[in-house]
Design an enzyme around this catalytic site. Structure first.
Site, PDB file in Angstrom:
ATOM      1  N   GLY A 176      -0.473   4.450   0.359  1.00 47.09           N
ATOM      2  CA  GLY A 176      -1.263   5.575   0.878  1.00 47.09           C
ATOM      3  C   GLY A 176      -2.069   6.208  -0.241  1.00 47.09           C
TER       4      GLY A 176
ATOM      5  N   GLY B 141      -5.680   0.014   5.021  1.00 41.76           N
ATOM      6  CA  GLY B 141      -4.920  -1.185   4.658  1.00 41.76           C
ATOM      7  C   GLY B 141      -5.664  -2.458   5.043  1.00 41.76           C
ATOM      8  N   ASP B 142      -6.364  -2.409   6.184  1.00 45.33           N
ATOM      9  CA  ASP B 142      -7.114  -3.593   6.653  1.00 45.33           C
ATOM     10  C   ASP B 142      -8.253  -3.914   5.675  1.00 45.33           C
ATOM     11  OD1 ASP B 142      -5.447  -3.252   8.813  1.00 45.33           O
ATOM     12  OD2 ASP B 142      -6.946  -2.166   9.977  1.00 45.33           O
TER      13      ASP B 142
ATOM     14  N   SER C 289       0.846  -1.204   0.000  1.00 47.38           N
ATOM     15  CA  SER C 289       0.000   0.000   0.000  1.00 47.38           C
ATOM     16  C   SER C 289       0.876   1.247   0.000  1.00 47.38           C
ATOM     17  CB  SER C 289      -1.000  -0.015   1.156  1.00 47.38           C
ATOM     18  OG  SER C 289      -0.390  -0.405   2.343  1.00 47.38           O
TER      19      SER C 289
ATOM     20  N   GLY D 209      -2.248   4.886  -3.926  1.00 43.22           N
ATOM     21  CA  GLY D 209      -2.851   3.612  -4.313  1.00 43.22           C
ATOM     22  C   GLY D 209      -2.086   2.403  -3.808  1.00 43.22           C
TER      23      GLY D 209
HETATM   24  O1  LIG Z   1      -0.257  -1.745  16.423  1.00 44.86           O
HETATM   25  P1  LIG Z   1      -0.833  -2.348  15.165  1.00 44.86           P
HETATM   26  O2  LIG Z   1      -1.375  -3.714  15.429  1.00 44.86           O
HETATM   27  O3  LIG Z   1       0.119  -2.297  14.025  1.00 44.86           O
HETATM   28  O4  LIG Z   1      -2.017  -1.390  14.721  1.00 44.86           O
HETATM   29  C1  LIG Z   1      -3.157  -1.237  15.498  1.00 44.86           C
HETATM   30  C2  LIG Z   1      -4.118  -0.302  14.803  1.00 44.86           C
HETATM   31  O5  LIG Z   1      -3.661   1.031  14.843  1.00 44.86           O
HETATM   32  O6  LIG Z   1      -4.273  -0.653  13.452  1.00 44.86           O
HETATM   33  C3  LIG Z   1      -5.627  -0.499  13.054  1.00 44.86           C
HETATM   34  C4  LIG Z   1      -5.683   0.249  11.778  1.00 44.86           C
HETATM   35  O7  LIG Z   1      -5.014  -0.461  10.788  1.00 44.86           O
HETATM   36  C5  LIG Z   1      -6.333   0.110  14.219  1.00 44.86           C
HETATM   37  O8  LIG Z   1      -7.676  -0.290  14.279  1.00 44.86           O
HETATM   38  C6  LIG Z   1      -5.524  -0.513  15.314  1.00 44.86           C
HETATM   39  O9  LIG Z   1      -5.792  -0.334  16.576  1.00 44.86           O
END
Ligand SMILES: O=P(O)(O)OC[C@@]1(O)O[C@H](CO)[C@@H](O)[C@@H]1O
Length: 314
Positions: free
Chosen positions: A218, A247-248, A216, A221
């Site tokens: 940002g 990203g999720d 990714s 794209g």
């Molecule tokens: O500390 P990690 O696990 O890298 O990121 C955690 C986090 O910031 O990532 C998500 C967004 O991608 C949030 O919902 C979450 O709490």
């Protein structure tokens, strides 16, 4: 079914403020608290789009109780392994005027060996019903080095594709352990490989065993890097909003397609980029806008010159 594992869950606290001022005092309307952590967001997005999911994670302490309550209300199917340590919090300050978001992620406290064992046992028990395994997010301090490779190995032994979105040394470990798809962002990839050439760095992950790297970028794209192809998907104009969880949403798209048996890199890239963009339009991580279908049609997909993504050392 998409099985998501979140080794380091977080209660996501989000506040919207007019303008972030360093060192300033801010007033905000009541914020929101949501069960988060990357794998939870993946499960939420896939569930909202009608895909069968099961979100597996841990919860502990007072924060963990609030996390569990919210997750129950959300209706996302889940299994929580109880742990002694308090679940961590993640704080997002959405700056309305700048159109960007500042995040503070607590590092979290790692579960005990017995608690990790219980999580792993749950994964093994649920895998026969799964079509894809997603392992997402950071690893809390003290996580045994073998945990991520073990999770990937049980997924592979069950014959399901394993999609991993993590950062730090875990990214290289995941590639070595045989993750099928990796989804770093450019900064995570540079940090893990020490390279300022994202496409070359992604190819080193492929050499270690992955079949696809979704990178990714940002507002610029996303790239799909495979052994013999490089594709870039982007919108003409970047969207303003809250990029937390974008990203999720991309990982969720990839998981849904892989679970359906679609592994064509261009199809995956288009859907992942569209869902990521649609996540930016929503106030909270874990949601995507129904505008994603229109966004998918507006994407420009090209076979770019890999050198254009190199960071200028100057
Ligand atoms: O500390 P990690 O696990 O890298 O990121 C955690 C986090 O910031 O990532 C998500 C967004 O991608 C949030 O919902 C979450 O709490």
């Amino acid at each position: 079914m998409i099985l998501t594992v979140t080794p380091n869950p977080a209660l996501d606290l989000t506040w919207r403020i007019d303008r972030l001022v360093e060192g300033g005092t801010h007033r905000a309307d009541t914020g929101s608290a949501r069960a988060g952590g990357k794998g939870l967001n993946v499960a939420r997005v896939a569930h909202a789009q009608g895909a069968p999911v099961l979100a597996l994670t841990t919860a502990g302490g007072r924060v963990g109780a609030e996390f569990a309550d919210e997750l129950k209300t959300s209706g996302v199917p889940h299994v929580l392994v109880p742990v002694a340590a308090d679940t961590r919090r993640s704080i997002a300050l959405v700056d309305e005027s700048a159109g960007d978001t500042t995040i503070v992620n607590e590092r979290g406290t790692g579960p005990s060996d017995a608690e990790w064992g219980a999580l792993l046992a749950e994964v093994v028990e649920r895998l026969p019903a799964a079509d894809v395994l997603v392992i997402s997010g950071s690893l809390p301090p003290g996580t045994p080095e073998a945990l991520l490779p073990m999770l990937i190995a049980v997924g592979r032994d069950a014959g399901v594709p394993v999609i991993v979105d993590t950062s730090g040394p875990g990214l290289l470990r995941a590639a070595d352990a045989g993750a099928t798809v990796l989804k770093p962002n450019a900064a995570e990839l540079a940090e893990a490989t020490g390279s300022d050439d994202p496409v070359a760095a992604a190819r080193t992950l492929l050499e270690r065993g992955a079949e696809l790297v979704l990178l990714s970028l940002g507002a610029d794209g996303m790239l799909a890097v495979t052994h013999d192809d490089l594709l870039h998907a982007r919108l003409e104009e970047p969207l303003a909003g809250n990029p937390t969880g974008a990203g999720d949403a991309g990982v969720a798209a990839c998981a849904v397609l892989y679970a359906e048996g679609t592994r064509d890199p261009e199809t995956v890239l288009r859907r992942a980029t569209a869902w990521s963009a649609a996540a930016v339009l929503m106030p909270l991580a874990g949601d995507i806008s129904p505008r994603w279908t229109a966004l998918e049609q507006q994407l420009h997909v090209t076979r770019p010159d890999p050198d254009q993504f190199r960071k200028d050392p100057s």
